[in-house]
Design an enzyme around this catalytic site. Structure first.
Site, PDB file in Angstrom:
ATOM      1  N   ASP A  56       0.836  -1.199   0.000  1.00 17.10           N
ATOM      2  CA  ASP A  56       0.000   0.000   0.000  1.00 17.10           C
ATOM      3  C   ASP A  56       0.876   1.257   0.000  1.00 17.10           C
ATOM      4  O   ASP A  56       0.614   2.223  -0.721  1.00 17.10           O
ATOM      5  CB  ASP A  56      -0.915  -0.015   1.230  1.00 17.10           C
ATOM      6  CG  ASP A  56      -1.750   1.249   1.348  1.00 17.10           C
ATOM      7  OD1 ASP A  56      -2.574   1.506   0.460  1.00 17.10           O
ATOM      8  OD2 ASP A  56      -1.567   1.992   2.333  1.00 17.10           O
ATOM      9  N   GLU A 128      -2.019  -5.547  -3.356  1.00 20.84           N
ATOM     10  CA  GLU A 128      -1.106  -4.734  -2.544  1.00 20.84           C
ATOM     11  C   GLU A 128       0.009  -5.598  -1.960  1.00 20.84           C
ATOM     12  O   GLU A 128       1.176  -5.187  -1.930  1.00 20.84           O
ATOM     13  CB  GLU A 128      -1.877  -4.051  -1.416  1.00 20.84           C
ATOM     14  CG  GLU A 128      -2.787  -2.934  -1.901  1.00 20.84           C
ATOM     15  CD  GLU A 128      -3.545  -2.258  -0.773  1.00 20.84           C
ATOM     16  OE1 GLU A 128      -3.916  -1.079  -0.941  1.00 20.84           O
ATOM     17  OE2 GLU A 128      -3.771  -2.914   0.265  1.00 20.84           O
TER      18      GLU A 128
END
EC number: 3.1.26.3
Length: 235
Positions: A56, A128
């Site tokens: 992320d 992610e």
């Protein structure tokens, strides 16, 4: 825990389709291990949440750096909106679907039976985590280039203005100001379930005024609204 030969072979196939030559293939395995699987296992299995956290951060920094350099006049607020429109669950889940990540996920029994391999939140988190694994294995430069390559279509749409404004709202105000009615009509949807392309038309007073394509219905409607506003010489 050491990977089985079968598991190693399977995720090596995924790594090949991702275009990443992992030095440590176990990082990719961890990126594909959902918490539900780790919790149900009697072995000490590491799930993907830490790699997801890292991925992320990589996604945010890569996209933020791109926007900062590409749009030197763009205010901070607009950059934040643009980044959020690109690095969002829908986009990341679509990318995971296109790469068939769901076929490689390790899920707990409950998640498996309830379609977890197709759930957008799980697919987005897995994407992610994969980015986190690439970063840990290949370093920042490769990870950044990989992210920008995967987000290329969405970043281009920012350049064209699609992601920065709500064109449906603008068009709605224009049409209502003229005392007219507006609707959005689905023209077609093509491609496999994991990578559909939708086409929408803007209908004003029963007359087609503009069309747009997108990876989601929302995106296609926005592009159709943008095309209509262009036709009306408003933008």
């Amino acid at each position: 825990m050491e990977l089985s030969q079968e598991r190693t072979k399977k995720i090596t196939q995924l790594a090949k389709s991702l275009g990443v030559n992992f030095k440590d293939i176990s990082l990719l395995d961890t990126a594909l291990t959902h918490t539900s699987y780790a919790n149900e296992s009697k072995n000490n299995i590491v799930h993907n949440e830490r790699l997801e956290f890292l991925g992320d951060a990589v996604l945010e920094l890569a996209s933020s750096t791109y926007l900062f350099n590409k749009f030197p006049e763009m205010p901070e607020g607009e950059m934040t909106k643009a980044r959020a429109s690109v690095v969002c669950e829908t986009t990341l889940a679509n990318l995971s679907s296109q790469m068939k990540v769901g076929d490689y996920l390790l899920l707990g029994k409950g998640e498996r039976l309830t379609g977890g391999s197709r759930r957008p939140s799980i697919l987005a988190d897995a994407f992610e985590a994969i980015i986190g694994a690439i970063y840990m294995d290949q370093g920042w430069q490769i990870a950044c280039e990989y992210v920008l390559n995967k987000l290329q279509a969405d970043l281009i749409s920012i350049e064209q203005g699609y992601n920065l404004k709500d064109y449906k709202t603008i068009l709605q105000e224009v049409v209502q100001g003229r005392g007219q009615c507006i609707e959005y009509k689905l023209i077609s949807e093509n491609g496999p379930d994991h990578a559909k392309i939708f086409s929408f038309a803007v209908i004003v007073e029963g007359k087609p005024e503009g069309t747009g394509d997108g990876k989601s219905k929302k995106e296609a409607e926005q592009r159709a609204a943008f095309a209509t506003l262009q036709r009306y010489n408003i933008i």
